[in-house]
Design a protein around this motif. Structure first.
Motif, PDB file in Angstrom:
ATOM      1  N   CYS A 111      73.060   6.134  22.505  1.00 47.44           N
ATOM      2  CA  CYS A 111      73.101   7.455  22.059  1.00 47.44           C
ATOM      3  C   CYS A 111      73.399   8.515  23.253  1.00 47.44           C
ATOM      4  O   CYS A 111      72.701   8.391  24.201  1.00 47.44           O
ATOM      5  CB  CYS A 111      71.988   7.731  21.417  1.00 47.44           C
ATOM      6  SG  CYS A 111      72.084   9.410  20.727  1.00 47.44           S
TER       7      CYS A 111
ATOM      8  N   ASN B 234      73.926  11.923  22.472  1.00 47.30           N
ATOM      9  CA  ASN B 234      73.833  13.178  21.800  1.00 47.30           C
ATOM     10  C   ASN B 234      72.627  13.980  22.634  1.00 47.30           C
ATOM     11  O   ASN B 234      72.272  13.387  23.458  1.00 47.30           O
ATOM     12  CB  ASN B 234      73.615  13.001  20.278  1.00 47.30           C
ATOM     13  CG  ASN B 234      74.177  14.225  19.664  1.00 47.30           C
ATOM     14  OD1 ASN B 234      74.456  15.202  20.143  1.00 47.30           O
ATOM     15  ND2 ASN B 234      74.718  13.987  18.442  1.00 47.30           N
ATOM     16  N   LEU B 235      72.581  15.321  22.270  1.00 42.47           N
ATOM     17  CA  LEU B 235      71.829  16.249  23.069  1.00 42.47           C
ATOM     18  C   LEU B 235      70.427  15.358  23.494  1.00 42.47           C
ATOM     19  O   LEU B 235      69.848  15.916  24.618  1.00 42.47           O
ATOM     20  CB  LEU B 235      71.373  17.641  22.081  1.00 42.47           C
ATOM     21  CG  LEU B 235      71.021  18.600  22.941  1.00 42.47           C
ATOM     22  CD1 LEU B 235      71.711  18.957  24.224  1.00 42.47           C
ATOM     23  CD2 LEU B 235      70.694  19.973  21.847  1.00 42.47           C
ATOM     24  N   SER B 236      69.560  15.550  22.533  1.00 36.47           N
ATOM     25  CA  SER B 236      68.200  14.919  23.052  1.00 36.47           C
ATOM     26  C   SER B 236      68.306  13.775  24.056  1.00 36.47           C
ATOM     27  O   SER B 236      67.377  13.725  25.090  1.00 36.47           O
ATOM     28  CB  SER B 236      67.397  14.415  21.709  1.00 36.47           C
ATOM     29  OG  SER B 236      67.120  15.421  20.811  1.00 36.47           O
ATOM     30  N   CYS B 237      69.105  12.809  23.829  1.00 37.31           N
ATOM     31  CA  CYS B 237      69.254  11.697  24.612  1.00 37.31           C
ATOM     32  C   CYS B 237      69.988  12.043  26.031  1.00 37.31           C
ATOM     33  O   CYS B 237      69.377  11.777  27.195  1.00 37.31           O
ATOM     34  CB  CYS B 237      70.023  10.498  23.892  1.00 37.31           C
ATOM     35  SG  CYS B 237      69.065   9.756  22.549  1.00 37.31           S
TER      36      CYS B 237
ATOM     37  N   CYS C 284      74.033  10.475  17.172  1.00 35.29           N
ATOM     38  CA  CYS C 284      72.664  10.430  17.100  1.00 35.29           C
ATOM     39  C   CYS C 284      72.129   9.117  16.182  1.00 35.29           C
ATOM     40  O   CYS C 284      72.705   8.734  15.374  1.00 35.29           O
ATOM     41  CB  CYS C 284      71.795  11.670  16.325  1.00 35.29           C
ATOM     42  SG  CYS C 284      70.258  11.876  16.191  1.00 35.29           S
ATOM     43  N   LEU C 285      71.212   8.510  17.011  1.00 37.22           N
ATOM     44  CA  LEU C 285      70.538   7.132  16.284  1.00 37.22           C
ATOM     45  C   LEU C 285      69.265   7.579  15.831  1.00 37.22           C
ATOM     46  O   LEU C 285      68.502   6.544  15.208  1.00 37.22           O
ATOM     47  CB  LEU C 285      70.400   6.064  17.572  1.00 37.22           C
ATOM     48  CG  LEU C 285      71.587   5.635  18.192  1.00 37.22           C
ATOM     49  CD1 LEU C 285      71.383   4.830  19.330  1.00 37.22           C
ATOM     50  CD2 LEU C 285      72.436   4.802  17.034  1.00 37.22           C
ATOM     51  N   ALA C 286      68.894   8.748  15.310  1.00 41.93           N
ATOM     52  CA  ALA C 286      67.823   9.171  14.658  1.00 41.93           C
ATOM     53  C   ALA C 286      66.407   8.756  15.174  1.00 41.93           C
ATOM     54  O   ALA C 286      65.520   8.327  14.445  1.00 41.93           O
ATOM     55  CB  ALA C 286      67.863   8.614  13.120  1.00 41.93           C
ATOM     56  N   ALA C 287      66.560   8.846  16.731  1.00 40.59           N
ATOM     57  CA  ALA C 287      65.233   8.580  17.444  1.00 40.59           C
ATOM     58  C   ALA C 287      65.231   9.535  18.506  1.00 40.59           C
ATOM     59  O   ALA C 287      64.671   9.418  19.420  1.00 40.59           O
ATOM     60  CB  ALA C 287      65.348   7.138  18.035  1.00 40.59           C
ATOM     61  N   CYS C 288      65.527  10.819  18.043  1.00 39.24           N
ATOM     62  CA  CYS C 288      65.763  11.957  18.993  1.00 39.24           C
ATOM     63  C   CYS C 288      64.232  12.288  19.608  1.00 39.24           C
ATOM     64  O   CYS C 288      63.941  12.550  20.547  1.00 39.24           O
ATOM     65  CB  CYS C 288      66.146  13.138  18.052  1.00 39.24           C
ATOM     66  SG  CYS C 288      67.421  13.110  17.284  1.00 39.24           S
TER      67      CYS C 288
ATOM     68  N   ALA D 225      67.743   6.731  23.399  1.00 44.30           N
ATOM     69  CA  ALA D 225      67.704   5.765  22.307  1.00 44.30           C
ATOM     70  C   ALA D 225      69.051   4.877  22.452  1.00 44.30           C
ATOM     71  O   ALA D 225      70.072   5.354  22.925  1.00 44.30           O
ATOM     72  CB  ALA D 225      67.605   6.031  20.951  1.00 44.30           C
TER      73      ALA D 225
HETATM   74  S1  FES Z   1      70.101  12.525  19.925  1.00 44.53           S
HETATM   75 FE1  FES Z   1      69.756  10.427  20.661  1.00 44.53          FE
HETATM   76  S2  FES Z   1      68.695   9.693  18.923  1.00 44.53           S
HETATM   77 FE2  FES Z   1      69.065  11.610  18.467  1.00 44.53          FE
END
Ligand code: FES
Length: 153
Positions: free
Chosen positions: A79, A81-84, A120-124, A129
């Motif tokens: 992943c 995306n932002l959190s990752c 997103c892998l839904a583990a933000c 993740a």
């Molecule tokens: S941003 Fe990576 S799991 Fe949601």
């Protein structure tokens, strides 16, 4: 596509008021046959669901978990995306590239792994993740990766 898979797709279609609603599960059934969705597989799904092949192809190409080209025995999604991103996914991705010797979108020469990036892998809440096949790995660190990959032969 084997008759058993086509039967399963027809069974799925029967579960819904509209055959189109069975498209995503039907694509997963088709993908399990060869590990990816060939043009012939897409045509078979379209025929079984009585949908235009262009619609089936459009849906299959939209989702990152459908593969329109052959992939390795195991597919690793990182992943980005932002959190990752904020929790170090680039270090994870760089280390995976080093260990595997490939870049995102490629497959190792022995056919063991394909590497991809994902949204997103839904583990933000447990970023960064990684998804390996259907296993989601959370709070992954670059140091964990070789042990993680050793589980997939
Ligand atoms: S941003 Fe990576 S799991 Fe949601």
């Amino acid at each position: 596509m084997k008759e058993a898979a086509l039967e399963e797709i027809r069974r799925l279609a029967g579960l819904y008021e509209h055959r189109r609603s069975a498209l995503l599960p039907a694509l997963f059934v088709a993908q399990q046959e060869a590990g990816y969705l060939s043009p012939a597989a897409l045509e078979s799904v379209a025929e079984a669901l009585e949908l235009p092949v262009t619609e089936v192809t459009s849906v299959a190409s939209f989702y990152g978990l459908f593969y329109l080209e052959p992939v390795g025995r195991h597919v690793v999604h990182v992943c980005t995306n932002l959190s990752c991103m904020l929790n170090g996914c680039q270090r994870v991705l760089s280390r995976l590239q080093e260990v595997m010797g490939i870049r995102p979108g490629e497959t190792t020469p022995d056919g063991r792994f394909s590497l991809r990036t994902a949204e997103c892998l839904a583990a933000c809440e447990e970023a960064p993740a990684v998804l390996v096949d259907e296993d989601r790995w959370a709070a992954v660190s670059p140091e964990d990766l070789e042990t993680m990959l050793d589980r997939y032969r």
